[in-house]
Every structure is written in C-alpha cells, then in structure tokens.
Design a protein around this motif. Structure first.
Motif, PDB file in Angstrom:
ATOM      1  N   ASN A   1      38.245  34.812  29.781  1.00  0.00           N
ATOM      2  CA  ASN A   1      37.005  34.271  30.633  1.00  0.00           C
ATOM      3  C   ASN A   1      37.350  33.125  31.633  1.00  0.00           C
ATOM      4  N   GLU A   2      38.021  32.062  31.346  1.00  0.00           N
ATOM      5  CA  GLU A   2      38.097  30.993  32.124  1.00  0.00           C
ATOM      6  C   GLU A   2      39.235  31.533  33.436  1.00  0.00           C
ATOM      7  N   ALA A   3      40.195  32.168  32.980  1.00  0.00           N
ATOM      8  CA  ALA A   3      40.985  32.781  34.158  1.00  0.00           C
ATOM      9  C   ALA A   3      40.298  33.561  35.083  1.00  0.00           C
ATOM     10  N   GLY A   4      39.363  34.285  34.458  1.00  0.00           N
ATOM     11  CA  GLY A   4      38.632  35.184  35.491  1.00  0.00           C
ATOM     12  C   GLY A   4      37.615  34.462  36.233  1.00  0.00           C
ATOM     13  N   ARG A   5      36.927  33.385  35.879  1.00  0.00           N
ATOM     14  CA  ARG A   5      35.998  32.566  36.618  1.00  0.00           C
ATOM     15  C   ARG A   5      37.029  31.893  37.683  1.00  0.00           C
ATOM     16  N   GLU A   6      37.900  31.410  37.117  1.00  0.00           N
ATOM     17  CA  GLU A   6      39.041  30.548  38.223  1.00  0.00           C
ATOM     18  C   GLU A   6      39.439  31.613  39.247  1.00  0.00           C
ATOM     19  N   LEU A   7      39.772  32.949  39.044  1.00  0.00           N
ATOM     20  CA  LEU A   7      40.270  33.708  39.958  1.00  0.00           C
ATOM     21  C   LEU A   7      39.174  34.309  40.857  1.00  0.00           C
ATOM     22  N   ILE A   8      37.705  34.421  40.420  1.00  0.00           N
ATOM     23  CA  ILE A   8      36.651  34.751  41.217  1.00  0.00           C
ATOM     24  C   ILE A   8      36.334  33.447  42.089  1.00  0.00           C
ATOM     25  N   SER A   9      36.499  32.560  41.633  1.00  0.00           N
ATOM     26  CA  SER A   9      36.255  31.022  42.423  1.00  0.00           C
ATOM     27  C   SER A   9      37.305  31.188  43.686  1.00  0.00           C
ATOM     28  N   LYS A  10      38.353  31.080  43.537  1.00  0.00           N
ATOM     29  CA  LYS A  10      39.436  31.309  44.623  1.00  0.00           C
ATOM     30  C   LYS A  10      39.218  32.260  45.610  1.00  0.00           C
ATOM     31  N   LEU A  11      38.898  33.630  45.195  1.00  0.00           N
ATOM     32  CA  LEU A  11      38.805  34.873  46.109  1.00  0.00           C
ATOM     33  C   LEU A  11      37.678  34.533  46.779  1.00  0.00           C
ATOM     34  N   GLN A  12      36.492  34.109  46.179  1.00  0.00           N
ATOM     35  CA  GLN A  12      35.259  33.839  46.960  1.00  0.00           C
ATOM     36  C   GLN A  12      35.479  32.818  48.248  1.00  0.00           C
ATOM     37  N   LEU A  13      36.398  31.845  48.229  1.00  0.00           N
ATOM     38  CA  LEU A  13      36.872  31.205  49.209  1.00  0.00           C
ATOM     39  C   LEU A  13      37.554  31.779  50.547  1.00  0.00           C
ATOM     40  N   GLN A  14      38.010  33.052  50.458  1.00  0.00           N
ATOM     41  CA  GLN A  14      38.805  33.719  51.194  1.00  0.00           C
ATOM     42  C   GLN A  14      37.840  34.341  52.344  1.00  0.00           C
ATOM     43  N   THR A  15      38.161  34.064  53.414  1.00  0.00           N
ATOM     44  CA  THR A  15      37.215  34.679  54.520  1.00  0.00           C
ATOM     45  C   THR A  15      37.563  36.221  54.527  1.00  0.00           C
ATOM     46  N   GLY A  16      36.421  37.078  54.748  1.00  0.00           N
ATOM     47  CA  GLY A  16      36.351  38.582  54.929  1.00  0.00           C
ATOM     48  C   GLY A  16      36.311  39.132  53.724  1.00  0.00           C
ATOM     49  N   LEU A  17      36.218  38.703  52.650  1.00  0.00           N
ATOM     50  CA  LEU A  17      36.107  39.411  51.216  1.00  0.00           C
ATOM     51  C   LEU A  17      34.671  39.148  50.976  1.00  0.00           C
TER      52      LEU A  17
ATOM     53  N   SER B   1      32.961  39.899  39.061  1.00  0.00           N
ATOM     54  CA  SER B   1      33.446  40.341  37.879  1.00  0.00           C
ATOM     55  C   SER B   1      33.020  41.585  37.316  1.00  0.00           C
ATOM     56  N   SER B   2      33.683  42.374  36.741  1.00  0.00           N
ATOM     57  CA  SER B   2      33.136  43.584  35.908  1.00  0.00           C
ATOM     58  C   SER B   2      33.154  43.314  34.613  1.00  0.00           C
ATOM     59  N   MET B   3      33.440  42.088  34.028  1.00  0.00           N
ATOM     60  CA  MET B   3      33.488  41.641  32.538  1.00  0.00           C
ATOM     61  C   MET B   3      32.427  42.287  31.886  1.00  0.00           C
ATOM     62  N   ASP B   4      32.541  43.165  30.863  1.00  0.00           N
ATOM     63  CA  ASP B   4      31.502  43.753  29.986  1.00  0.00           C
ATOM     64  C   ASP B   4      31.555  43.160  28.707  1.00  0.00           C
ATOM     65  N   THR B   5      30.464  42.340  28.476  1.00  0.00           N
ATOM     66  CA  THR B   5      30.338  41.595  27.160  1.00  0.00           C
ATOM     67  C   THR B   5      30.254  42.567  25.996  1.00  0.00           C
ATOM     68  N   GLY B   6      29.947  43.884  26.307  1.00  0.00           N
ATOM     69  CA  GLY B   6      29.792  44.906  25.268  1.00  0.00           C
ATOM     70  C   GLY B   6      31.244  45.221  24.685  1.00  0.00           C
ATOM     71  N   SER B   7      32.289  45.130  25.364  1.00  0.00           N
ATOM     72  CA  SER B   7      33.463  45.386  24.953  1.00  0.00           C
ATOM     73  C   SER B   7      34.476  44.285  24.881  1.00  0.00           C
ATOM     74  N   GLU B   8      35.759  44.714  24.529  1.00  0.00           N
ATOM     75  CA  GLU B   8      36.950  43.691  24.398  1.00  0.00           C
ATOM     76  C   GLU B   8      37.868  43.847  25.650  1.00  0.00           C
ATOM     77  N   LYS B   9      37.421  45.056  26.449  1.00  0.00           N
ATOM     78  CA  LYS B   9      38.283  44.959  27.782  1.00  0.00           C
ATOM     79  C   LYS B   9      37.643  44.258  28.688  1.00  0.00           C
ATOM     80  N   TYR B  10      38.149  43.419  29.782  1.00  0.00           N
ATOM     81  CA  TYR B  10      37.687  42.990  30.965  1.00  0.00           C
ATOM     82  C   TYR B  10      38.445  43.011  32.018  1.00  0.00           C
ATOM     83  N   SER B  11      37.842  43.390  33.397  1.00  0.00           N
ATOM     84  CA  SER B  11      38.679  43.477  34.470  1.00  0.00           C
ATOM     85  C   SER B  11      37.715  42.815  35.475  1.00  0.00           C
ATOM     86  N   PHE B  12      38.524  42.299  36.523  1.00  0.00           N
ATOM     87  CA  PHE B  12      38.035  41.320  37.500  1.00  0.00           C
ATOM     88  C   PHE B  12      38.415  42.077  38.898  1.00  0.00           C
ATOM     89  N   LEU B  13      37.191  42.383  39.706  1.00  0.00           N
ATOM     90  CA  LEU B  13      37.409  43.101  41.056  1.00  0.00           C
ATOM     91  C   LEU B  13      37.152  41.898  41.898  1.00  0.00           C
TER      92      LEU B  13
END
Length: 152
Positions: free
Chosen positions: A119-135, A140-152
């Motif tokens: 969860n922490e790594a995903g939040r950090e990745l998202i915060s860094k990507l949000q700083l990139q121009t043009g994105l 996050s597509s983190m699904d709290t109802g399952s054990e698999k998490y993916s971040f877009l």
C-alpha cells in the motif's frame, strides 16, 4: 468512449450509479461547451452496463471540422469535472482520434507478502507519477476486496 471498471465487491447498483454520474458529467461539459461556443461536441450518447462491475459510454462527436473543441480538450474538461465515485477501480477515457484502444496506457503490478508495504509503495508510486507532465488519470486500481493489487 469512456470505460469503467468497479471494484470486484461493487454491486450492480453501484456500477449503474457510476454510469449515471458519468452521464451527468458528460452532459454538463457538453452544455458548458454549447454555452461557450454555441454548439455541442457530442452527437449521441449510449450507455452500456456490460457486466456487474463494468460499463461504458459510447460518445460519437460531431464532425471534427465543425467541432468547437478537439477531443483532447473535451476529455480534459471531463476529467476536471469527475467527482469521486465510490467503488470505482478504473476509468479510461479514450480520446485517441487514431482509433487505438490501449496504445497510450501503461501500468505497474506490485506484489509481495506484506500488504502494508505494498500500500505504501503504491501510494508513493502514484504521487511520483502524478508529478510527471503529460500523464492523466494516474490512479490505483487497488481492490480492497481482494488480495491482488495493481497500480496504473
């Protein structure tokens, strides 16, 4: 076209409510453009609930030669007006006039045994990507109802 996917534990009603919310946003933006330029951008709208957790809005636009704003500006305005939608896992706004479906998307899959670290790594990745121009639509597509998490 706007495609949505809800979390796996979302109900059909939540998916339908999300689609209705998107319809309202699309209509509001089109009304704003019509007020500003005297002409709408959307020619038609069809909303499809494709499964319990997925749906789409098909939105053919008026002819490009008479359209007051281009597809990219139009989708930017949609993004700005999007509210938080409870249970939304992902949203894809396809403003690619060349017709490609997923050519401009990319994602990262994070996995490991410790959910807190993920969860922490995903939040950090998202915060860094949000700083990139043009994105756009960095989320996050983190699904709290399952054990698999993916971040877009």
């Amino acid at each position: 076209m706007i495609r949505i996917e809800m979390n796996s534990n979302a109900s059909d009603e939540q998916t339908i409510d999300a689609l209705l919310t998107l319809e309202k946003v699309v209509k509001a933006v089109d009304n704003d453009i019509q007020d500003e330029f005297g002409m709408p951008v959307i020619r038609d709208m069809m909303t499809i609930n494709t499964s319990r957790t997925e749906g789409m809005l098909i939105l053919p636009l008026v002819d490009e030669e008479v359209r007051p704003v281009d597809a990219f500006e139009h989708s930017r305005r949609w993004r700005e007006k999007l509210p938080t939608i409870v249970g939304l896992k992902s949203i894809v706004i396809n403003d690619n006039v060349a017709g490609g479906d997923d050519g401009d998307e990319f994602g990262y899959l994070l996995y490991g045994p410790d959910m807190e670290v993920l969860n922490e790594a995903g939040r950090e990745l998202i915060s860094k990507l949000q700083l990139q121009t043009g994105l756009f639509d960095v989320s996050s597509s983190m699904d709290t109802g399952s054990e698999k998490y993916s971040f877009l």
